[in-house]
Design a protein around this motif. Structure first.
Motif, short mmCIF file in Angstrom:
data_model
loop_
_atom_site.label_atom_id
_atom_site.label_comp_id
_atom_site.label_asym_id
_atom_site.label_seq_id
_atom_site.Cartn_x
_atom_site.Cartn_y
_atom_site.Cartn_z
N PHE A 82 12.33 60.01 -11.53
CA PHE A 82 11.94 60.60 -12.81
C PHE A 82 12.86 60.12 -13.93
O PHE A 82 12.41 59.90 -15.06
CB PHE A 82 11.95 62.12 -12.71
N GLU A 83 14.14 59.95 -13.64
CA GLU A 83 15.07 59.43 -14.65
C GLU A 83 14.69 57.99 -15.03
O GLU A 83 14.74 57.62 -16.21
CB GLU A 83 16.50 59.48 -14.13
N VAL A 96 18.11 74.67 -19.90
CA VAL A 96 17.60 75.89 -20.54
C VAL A 96 17.20 75.61 -21.99
O VAL A 96 16.11 76.00 -22.44
CB VAL A 96 18.65 77.03 -20.48
N GLU A 97 18.06 74.91 -22.71
CA GLU A 97 17.74 74.59 -24.11
C GLU A 97 16.53 73.67 -24.20
O GLU A 97 15.69 73.81 -25.10
CB GLU A 97 18.96 73.95 -24.79
N GLY A 98 16.43 72.71 -23.28
CA GLY A 98 15.28 71.82 -23.27
C GLY A 98 13.98 72.56 -23.00
O GLY A 98 12.94 72.28 -23.62
N LEU A 157 18.61 65.82 -17.59
CA LEU A 157 19.33 67.09 -17.70
C LEU A 157 19.32 67.87 -16.38
O LEU A 157 19.79 69.01 -16.34
CB LEU A 157 18.70 67.96 -18.79
N ALA A 158 18.80 67.26 -15.31
CA ALA A 158 18.57 67.98 -14.05
C ALA A 158 19.83 68.58 -13.46
O ALA A 158 19.76 69.53 -12.67
CB ALA A 158 17.91 67.05 -13.03
N ASP A 177 20.57 72.05 -7.63
CA ASP A 177 21.53 73.16 -7.59
C ASP A 177 21.72 73.75 -8.98
O ASP A 177 21.79 74.97 -9.15
CB ASP A 177 22.88 72.67 -7.05
N GLU A 178 21.78 72.86 -9.98
CA GLU A 178 21.98 73.33 -11.35
C GLU A 178 20.69 73.85 -11.96
O GLU A 178 20.71 74.61 -12.93
CB GLU A 178 22.53 72.18 -12.21
#
Length: 372
Positions: free
Chosen positions: A351-352, A124-126, A116-117, A147-148
């Motif tokens: 990490f993914e 935010v939900e995570g 979700l990076a 950035d996100e």
């Protein structure tokens, strides 16, 4: 305070000693509690790689996996249950440290799904789900500084959730993280949240920079290039601390501090030494100053306990020298921006990949097969 004199001296110098490792057997056997008592460990960080390794061992998780399988849990549900149970237990072990330090230490970190990076809303939900599920005041939710990720950091902090910002490699990105932190506190205050309850650290990655820069220096092959080996990472981290101090001196921070805000402490991450030619404690000894965290893999923690040295403050006052090192690298044709961009991309990818391995391991366990 550690019963180990070397680590006790490190703590006395103002460095919070955190452990970059966690698994269920270690917690339940009393291993973590012994690290707190003997080594002065006052926090724990985790990541998808650590969880994938822990669950691949299988034995300590077999009973819970069997129960989850009987309940028809999905892979995602099982991962959430398995990892948050480990973190919750670690939080409970460290609760006395949390209470003794007024919430500064005694922290355990867990990371939002790295897949979700690059999705702000999903991050935010995570984060909210992890905070609710662990349900411990000494939790830190890890959000990568993509950035996100930056607006997600602000939004999560604004809801009163404490955050560990991870995968920071560059000075520009770190300044963005500091701004996101201040923005989050300002929004929390506007939302009526007691900002004195919010804590945060910013995980600045160290050793990976030397690993990449040294490879490029070796390719150049000159004496000038050789003289710069092993210098980029410490210089970069010291400049990050300089940026932190600049923000701490601003009226914007002072206003928040007057309302009870706590500083977002720099955390030195990736402090295991990858080059056997270097001292195995160089990223600890070289980054000692008041008010920082150093999260160490077990091997680094044990190495420092055995032969580490505290040589005074090795961070403050080195900005000009550190700037010169990065300038020298640029003159040799090693682009700071290019290296940092590569490291951030690879960090998310690693990490993914670990999350994918974790998913495969849990799926195999739920299906009754061998661990992947």
């Amino acid at each position: 305070m550690s019963t180990n004199p070397r680590l006790a001296e490190l703590s006395k110098a103002g460095v919070s000693i955190w452990l970059d490792d966690l698994d269920r057997e270690f917690v339940q056997s009393g291993g973590l509690a012994r690290r707190v008592e003997e080594f002065g460990v006052v926090g724990v960080t985790t990541n998808p790689t650590i969880f994938a390794t822990a669950l691949s061992k299988g034995e300590a998780y077999a009973e819970q996996v069997s129960s989850l399988a009987s309940d028809g849990a999905s892979v995602d549900e099982a991962i959430l249950a398995l990892t948050t149970d480990d973190v919750r237990e670690a939080c409970d072990v460290l609760l006395p440290v949390y209470e003794a330090t007024d919430g500064v230490d005694g922290r355990v970190s867990i990371e939002v799904d790295p897949g979700l990076a690059h999705d702000t809303a999903a991050t935010v939900e995570g984060a909210k789900l992890l905070w609710k599920t662990v349900d411990r005041p000494n939790l830190l939710v890890k959000i990568p500084a993509t950035d996100e990720g930056l607006p997600a950091i602000s939004q999560v902090l604004a809801q009163g959730i404490s955050v560990n910002v991870t995968l920071i490699f560059s000075l520009d990105r770190y300044r963005g993280v500091l701004n996101a932190f201040l923005t989050g506190l300002e929004q929390a205050r506007e939302n009526g949240v007691d900002i004195s309850t919010i804590h945060s650290v910013a995980s600045f990655f160290v050793s990976r920079l030397d690993a990449e820069v040294d490879k490029r220096l070796d390719a150049i092959g000159t004496e000038e290039a050789a003289a710069l080996r092993g210098k980029a990472a410490l210089a970069n981290a010291r400049l990050a601390f300089h940026a932190f101090e600049e923000v701490r001196a601003t009226p914007r921070w002072s206003t928040l501090a007057d309302d009870g805000a706590h500083l977002q402490r720099p955390l030195w991450a990736s402090t295991g030494v990858k080059n056997p030619d270097y001292s195995d404690t160089m990223y600890v000894t070289g980054l000692v100053t008041e008010g920082v965290v150093n999260t160490m893999p077990t091997a680094t923690l044990e190495a420092f306990a055995d032969h580490g040295e505290v040589e005074g403050d090795t961070v403050r006052g080195d900005a000009a020298e550190s700037d010169a090192i990065l300038d020298d690298l640029e003159r040799l044709g090693i682009s700071y921006t290019e290296v940092i961009t590569q490291l951030e991309r690879e960090g998310v990818e690693k990490f993914e990949k670990s999350w994918s391995e974790l998913t495969d391991t849990v799926k195999a366990a739920l299906d009754g097969g061998p661990a992947a």
